[in-house]
Design a protein around this motif. Sequence first.
Motif, mmCIF file in Angstrom:
data_model
loop_
_atom_site.group_PDB
_atom_site.id
_atom_site.type_symbol
_atom_site.label_atom_id
_atom_site.label_comp_id
_atom_site.label_asym_id
_atom_site.label_seq_id
_atom_site.Cartn_x
_atom_site.Cartn_y
_atom_site.Cartn_z
ATOM 1 N N THR A 183 4.382 7.182 8.278
ATOM 2 C CA THR A 183 3.355 7.807 7.425
ATOM 3 C C THR A 183 3.673 7.596 5.946
ATOM 4 N N MET A 184 4.936 7.814 5.583
ATOM 5 C CA MET A 184 5.338 7.605 4.186
ATOM 6 C C MET A 184 5.190 6.145 3.780
ATOM 7 N N THR A 185 5.589 5.239 4.676
ATOM 8 C CA THR A 185 5.473 3.814 4.384
ATOM 9 C C THR A 185 4.021 3.437 4.119
ATOM 10 N N PHE A 186 3.145 3.886 5.018
ATOM 11 C CA PHE A 186 1.713 3.586 4.861
ATOM 12 C C PHE A 186 1.172 4.175 3.563
ATOM 13 N N SER A 187 1.468 5.448 3.319
ATOM 14 C CA SER A 187 0.906 6.139 2.154
ATOM 15 C C SER A 187 1.338 5.505 0.840
ATOM 16 N N PHE A 188 2.641 5.348 0.666
ATOM 17 C CA PHE A 188 3.170 4.904 -0.622
ATOM 18 C C PHE A 188 2.999 3.401 -0.843
ATOM 19 N N VAL A 189 3.200 2.602 0.200
ATOM 20 C CA VAL A 189 3.114 1.147 0.038
ATOM 21 C C VAL A 189 1.660 0.706 -0.152
ATOM 22 N N ILE A 190 0.758 1.269 0.646
ATOM 23 C CA ILE A 190 -0.666 0.915 0.507
ATOM 24 C C ILE A 190 -1.163 1.259 -0.896
ATOM 25 N N THR A 191 -0.766 2.429 -1.389
ATOM 26 C CA THR A 191 -1.179 2.824 -2.736
ATOM 27 C C THR A 191 -0.657 1.848 -3.787
ATOM 28 N N ALA A 192 0.615 1.431 -3.636
ATOM 29 C CA ALA A 192 1.211 0.491 -4.592
ATOM 30 C C ALA A 192 0.509 -0.859 -4.569
ATOM 31 N N ILE A 193 0.042 -1.285 -3.406
ATOM 32 C CA ILE A 193 -0.660 -2.568 -3.294
ATOM 33 C C ILE A 193 -2.050 -2.480 -3.918
ATOM 34 N N VAL A 194 -2.773 -1.419 -3.605
ATOM 35 C CA VAL A 194 -4.155 -1.271 -4.061
ATOM 36 C C VAL A 194 -4.237 -1.096 -5.581
ATOM 37 N N ILE A 195 -3.199 -0.523 -6.181
ATOM 38 C CA ILE A 195 -3.234 -0.284 -7.629
ATOM 39 C C ILE A 195 -3.029 -1.581 -8.424
ATOM 40 N N GLN A 196 -2.707 -2.667 -7.720
ATOM 41 C CA GLN A 196 -2.630 -4.020 -8.278
ATOM 42 C C GLN A 196 -1.633 -4.146 -9.440
ATOM 43 N N PRO A 197 -0.357 -4.027 -9.144
ATOM 44 C CA PRO A 197 0.658 -4.181 -10.201
ATOM 45 C C PRO A 197 0.811 -5.635 -10.610
ATOM 46 N N ASP A 198 1.445 -5.853 -11.755
ATOM 47 C CA ASP A 198 1.725 -7.194 -12.261
ATOM 48 C C ASP A 198 3.022 -7.693 -11.609
ATOM 49 N N LEU A 199 2.908 -8.596 -10.631
ATOM 50 C CA LEU A 199 4.078 -9.052 -9.869
ATOM 51 C C LEU A 199 5.084 -9.773 -10.752
ATOM 52 N N GLY A 228 -9.955 6.596 -6.877
ATOM 53 C CA GLY A 228 -10.870 7.383 -6.068
ATOM 54 C C GLY A 228 -10.141 8.478 -5.317
ATOM 55 N N SER A 229 -10.900 9.378 -4.712
ATOM 56 C CA SER A 229 -10.311 10.551 -4.053
ATOM 57 C C SER A 229 -9.425 10.175 -2.868
ATOM 58 N N TRP A 230 -9.721 9.037 -2.209
ATOM 59 C CA TRP A 230 -8.928 8.649 -1.042
ATOM 60 C C TRP A 230 -7.456 8.464 -1.415
ATOM 61 N N ALA A 231 -7.196 7.901 -2.611
ATOM 62 C CA ALA A 231 -5.821 7.635 -3.027
ATOM 63 C C ALA A 231 -5.047 8.935 -3.183
ATOM 64 N N LYS A 232 -5.706 9.953 -3.745
ATOM 65 C CA LYS A 232 -5.052 11.250 -3.907
ATOM 66 C C LYS A 232 -4.620 11.801 -2.558
ATOM 67 N N TYR A 233 -5.503 11.711 -1.572
ATOM 68 C CA TYR A 233 -5.194 12.290 -0.264
ATOM 69 C C TYR A 233 -4.150 11.467 0.491
ATOM 70 N N VAL A 234 -4.207 10.144 0.348
ATOM 71 C CA VAL A 234 -3.210 9.292 1.024
ATOM 72 C C VAL A 234 -1.826 9.543 0.435
ATOM 73 N N PHE A 235 -1.752 9.633 -0.897
ATOM 74 C CA PHE A 235 -0.460 9.881 -1.528
ATOM 75 C C PHE A 235 0.037 11.288 -1.210
#
Length: 403
Positions: free
Chosen positions: A158-174, A274-281
Amino acid sequence: MSKGSKFKRRLKNVGPGAIVAAAIIGPGTVTTASNVGAQFGYALIWALIFSVIATMFLQEMVTRLGVITRKDLSTILREQFSHPIMKWLTILLIISAIVIGSAAYEAGNIVGGSIGMAALTGLSTESLAIIIGLIAGVLLWVGKYKIIERVFIVLILTMTFSFVITAIVIQPDLSAIIMQGLVPKVSAGNVLFIISLIGTTIVPYTLFLQSSVVQERFKGEEELKDSRFDVVTTISICGIISVAIIITAAVAFPLGTEIDNPSAMADQLEPLLGSWAKYVFAAGIFAAGISSAMTAPLASAYATAGALKWDRNLRSAKFRLVWIGVLLVGIIFASLGYDPIQLIVFAQYANGLILPVIVLFLMFAMNNRDNLQNHVNSLWVNIVGGLIFLITVTLSLISFGIF
């Protein structure tokens, strides 16, 4: 057996490491990693990677110790001395640092979990603290290792999904992550945050926990490689989660922002994604809180049982008495709305004091051929272990203001 079959078998045997990884990724880690990302961007990712590698080495040692000797770290430390005074001083050191430290952390674990659940349900953190404590208590009371292990695997996923998905979607500068995050830089302004990152990853009680739980899953020398795979896989996931939190905070907050609450990240993400990110995190924060709310009492019970030569049966009265005591301390302080910061600061000082001592004892134990036969540390592992010891000593001295 083919390589594919071996990999599937080892993946199936992953479990004890998930419990330890879930213990490491608690609300304190979420807050620390969020703060580091918000204040320094990607600049301290290297320090986190170092701490994960150091943790991996130490956890591999205690795993080898548990699998080969069939003894936990508390028992090994107790047996290092034959003189009654030294033996009891060692027992006192273990119980005071691990049990009292875990009790201090427990309030923070439960509060952190309730903050995550509050974002999901809208209920008060005080009432949710009691609910989380009861859930943790029921799962531990069941006393079946396989059930507890599976719960932790679900929580770490659950933690892996929540935190990693959020980090990917926020589109960091690799490219910025590579150029800024992998180049070690230490300054007066960031040294305390480096210490915090290392201190929140290399946690003494997880060494006691790992040496005990590996004996529940792995039965002897023939399963040693499987146990190492378990450590490397789960601690790597632990590192990935922590790096994901730093990256997310680095993108979500202006550089230099201070964060003192794990829920701040969830609130900051809502206008960006969006609100989904708040709830996933928030779900990730809840998983981090409830997992640590279970592991701190469990580690305390294992450490005490080993130190006092008690039965390590999860259903024994003495074993249950220890974890119930630690859990109750956390529930009481959390449900009263008490700010656990002072307790956590005390626990961090206790951990900072005991960690070099435990690492030193562990290094002696890992070179004892009477216990480990041909599985003592190799020269290069001793070199790495020695470096980790020197670093923990230095960090302790800095923490106490000596440097």
